[in-house]
Design an enzyme around this catalytic site. Structure first.
Site, PDB file in Angstrom:
ATOM      1  N   SER A   1      -3.846  -0.340  -4.664  1.00  0.00           N
ATOM      2  CA  SER A   1      -2.661  -0.871  -3.735  1.00  0.00           C
ATOM      3  C   SER A   1      -2.834  -1.804  -2.839  1.00  0.00           C
ATOM      4  O   SER A   1      -1.966  -2.539  -2.300  1.00  0.00           O
ATOM      5  CB  SER A   1      -2.628   0.623  -2.901  1.00  0.00           C
ATOM      6  OG  SER A   1      -1.707   1.666  -3.543  1.00  0.00           O
TER       7      SER A   1
ATOM      8  N   LYS B   1      -0.397  -4.527  -3.555  1.00  0.00           N
ATOM      9  CA  LYS B   1       0.836  -4.642  -2.877  1.00  0.00           C
ATOM     10  C   LYS B   1       1.135  -5.654  -1.930  1.00  0.00           C
ATOM     11  O   LYS B   1       2.250  -6.242  -1.806  1.00  0.00           O
ATOM     12  CB  LYS B   1       0.915  -3.217  -2.049  1.00  0.00           C
ATOM     13  CG  LYS B   1       1.126  -2.143  -3.139  1.00  0.00           C
ATOM     14  CD  LYS B   1       1.150  -0.638  -2.455  1.00  0.00           C
ATOM     15  CE  LYS B   1       1.331   0.529  -3.262  1.00  0.00           C
ATOM     16  NZ  LYS B   1       0.965   1.773  -2.600  1.00  0.00           N
TER      17      LYS B   1
ATOM     18  N   TYR C   1       3.412  -2.884 -13.222  1.00  0.00           N
ATOM     19  CA  TYR C   1       2.899  -2.422 -12.029  1.00  0.00           C
ATOM     20  C   TYR C   1       1.622  -1.748 -12.308  1.00  0.00           C
ATOM     21  O   TYR C   1       0.734  -2.061 -11.444  1.00  0.00           O
ATOM     22  CB  TYR C   1       3.702  -1.339 -11.528  1.00  0.00           C
ATOM     23  CG  TYR C   1       3.250  -0.628 -10.307  1.00  0.00           C
ATOM     24  CD1 TYR C   1       3.641  -1.221  -9.120  1.00  0.00           C
ATOM     25  CD2 TYR C   1       2.848   0.664 -10.353  1.00  0.00           C
ATOM     26  CE1 TYR C   1       3.107  -0.670  -8.025  1.00  0.00           C
ATOM     27  CE2 TYR C   1       2.455   1.313  -9.039  1.00  0.00           C
ATOM     28  CZ  TYR C   1       2.539   0.573  -7.796  1.00  0.00           C
ATOM     29  OH  TYR C   1       2.061   1.244  -6.864  1.00  0.00           O
TER      30      TYR C   1
ATOM     31  N   TYR D   1      -2.502   3.665   4.199  1.00  0.00           N
ATOM     32  CA  TYR D   1      -1.437   4.534   4.248  1.00  0.00           C
ATOM     33  C   TYR D   1      -1.136   5.422   5.306  1.00  0.00           C
ATOM     34  O   TYR D   1      -0.876   4.649   6.459  1.00  0.00           O
ATOM     35  CB  TYR D   1      -2.311   5.646   3.077  1.00  0.00           C
ATOM     36  CG  TYR D   1      -2.672   4.795   1.977  1.00  0.00           C
ATOM     37  CD1 TYR D   1      -1.721   4.226   1.093  1.00  0.00           C
ATOM     38  CD2 TYR D   1      -4.016   4.949   1.475  1.00  0.00           C
ATOM     39  CE1 TYR D   1      -2.028   3.675  -0.180  1.00  0.00           C
ATOM     40  CE2 TYR D   1      -4.346   4.351   0.251  1.00  0.00           C
ATOM     41  CZ  TYR D   1      -3.368   3.741  -0.222  1.00  0.00           C
ATOM     42  OH  TYR D   1      -3.718   3.343  -1.565  1.00  0.00           O
TER      43      TYR D   1
ATOM     44  N   VAL E   1      -6.851   2.926  -3.997  1.00  0.00           N
ATOM     45  CA  VAL E   1      -7.494   4.188  -4.476  1.00  0.00           C
ATOM     46  C   VAL E   1      -8.854   3.795  -5.436  1.00  0.00           C
ATOM     47  O   VAL E   1      -9.412   4.856  -5.616  1.00  0.00           O
ATOM     48  CB  VAL E   1      -6.821   5.003  -4.811  1.00  0.00           C
ATOM     49  CG1 VAL E   1      -5.881   5.574  -3.931  1.00  0.00           C
ATOM     50  CG2 VAL E   1      -5.951   4.573  -6.062  1.00  0.00           C
TER      51      VAL E   1
END
Length: 308
Positions: free
Chosen positions: A65, A68, A193, A244, A262
């Site tokens: 992540s 992102k 992705y 998160y 993660v």
């Protein structure tokens, strides 16, 4: 480089290592279970020629992540704020990063922010490129430019493992396609992705990327690689949504713009000062590195790095 972080940083790394026993590997992506749960590492870069590191800092791991943040920056550079934020919101969410709940309840049904999976999928759909490979190559070239590491690539095993277990992300993508948030072939989007998430880096790579964000988009050679306004937007999302649904607690305890993944990585940008890269694959129940979070708490307090 003579550096202020020496023995104190080494002590902190060893002190937080005990917390790895309290965390778990991200077993819903099978390839990530091969990590050594006891690993803890950190790199700190202040724009000088040497990056100061402790722990197993040469271990390579996938962005997950953290990517992102980087695709958001690239999408903003490709299209501008108006186009990007027509597809994704700017607000934090208290829901898990892979939740579909807010998509169903919000009108229009666009993701609340780019740091949750739905938002990242929407942003990834905007990256310019005729094919999946072209998009992947563009993103890797961009991450290489940010990190100063021309040898970056993605881990094909992790990417395939993620693609084969991406049914929830498929659901999010098809839901958004139904509601006009994204367009195009969903399987191609998922391929991009998952390869995006599988780009491999080290703590030092993250620290150098963090420094660029901290330095208003300029690298150590004072060359702009991200427009200053894009760097500002990205750092703001890192503060409000980057950890998160533990982002609020992290802001209070650490107070540094950060984004976790993660795989156990954490990218940090201390404005006008430092970039920090963290690795610790044992995760808490929110998906953040459990030893990495504690290490950043120690570092922030000891060196007075909180922006608040």
């Amino acid at each position: 480089m003579v550096c202020q972080y020496g023995s104190e940083l080494k002590r902190m790394v060893e002190e937080v290592r005990v917390h790895t026993k309290d965390g778990n590997l991200a077993d819903y992506i099978p390839a990530l279970t091969k990590a050594n749960r006891d690993d803890v590492a950190v790199s700190i870069f202040d724009g000088q020629s040497t990056c100061f590191s402790e722990g197993n800092h040469k271990q390579r791991f996938t962005l997950q992540s953290i990517s992102k943040v980087l695709t958001l920056a690239l999408a903003l550079m490709d299209h501008g704020k108006e186009v990007v934020f027509d597809k994704v919101g700017m607000e934090p969410t208290g829901d898990p990063f892979n939740s579909i709940a807010k998509l169903e309840s919000n009108k229009p049904s666009k993701p609340l922010n780019p740091m949750i999976n739905a938002g990242a999928l929407a942003v990834s759909s905007l990256i310019i490129g005729e094919t999946v490979d072209q998009k992947v190559d563009r993103l890797i070239a961009y991450v290489s430019q940010l990190s100063g590491n021309e040898f970056l690539t993605y881990n094909a095993e992790v990417a395939q493992s993620e693609y084969e277990t991406a049914d929830l992300n498929r659901s999010l993508a098809y839901f958004m396609k139904q509601h006009g948030v994204i367009a195009g072939d969903i399987e191609k989007l998922l391929l991009f992705y998952t390869k995006q998430c599988a780009i491999e880096v080290s703590c030092e790579d993250l620290a150098r990327i963090g420094y660029v964000l901290a330095n208003e988009g300029k690298n150590e050679d004072d060359i702009e690689v991200i427009p200053a306004d894009v760097a500002r937007i990205v750092k703001t999302f890192m503060v409000t949504c980057g950890m998160y649904n533990a982002s609020g607690e992290f802001a209070i305890k650490v107070g540094i713009p950060a984004k976790s993944g993660v795989s156990g990585g954490i990218l940090c940008a201390v404005p006008h000062k430092l970039g920090i890269g963290i690795y610790g694959p044992a995760l808490d129940d929110k998906g953040n590195s459990i030893a990495g979070m504690k290490l950043l708490e120690f570092i922030s307090k000891h060196y007075q790095l909180s922006i608040f």
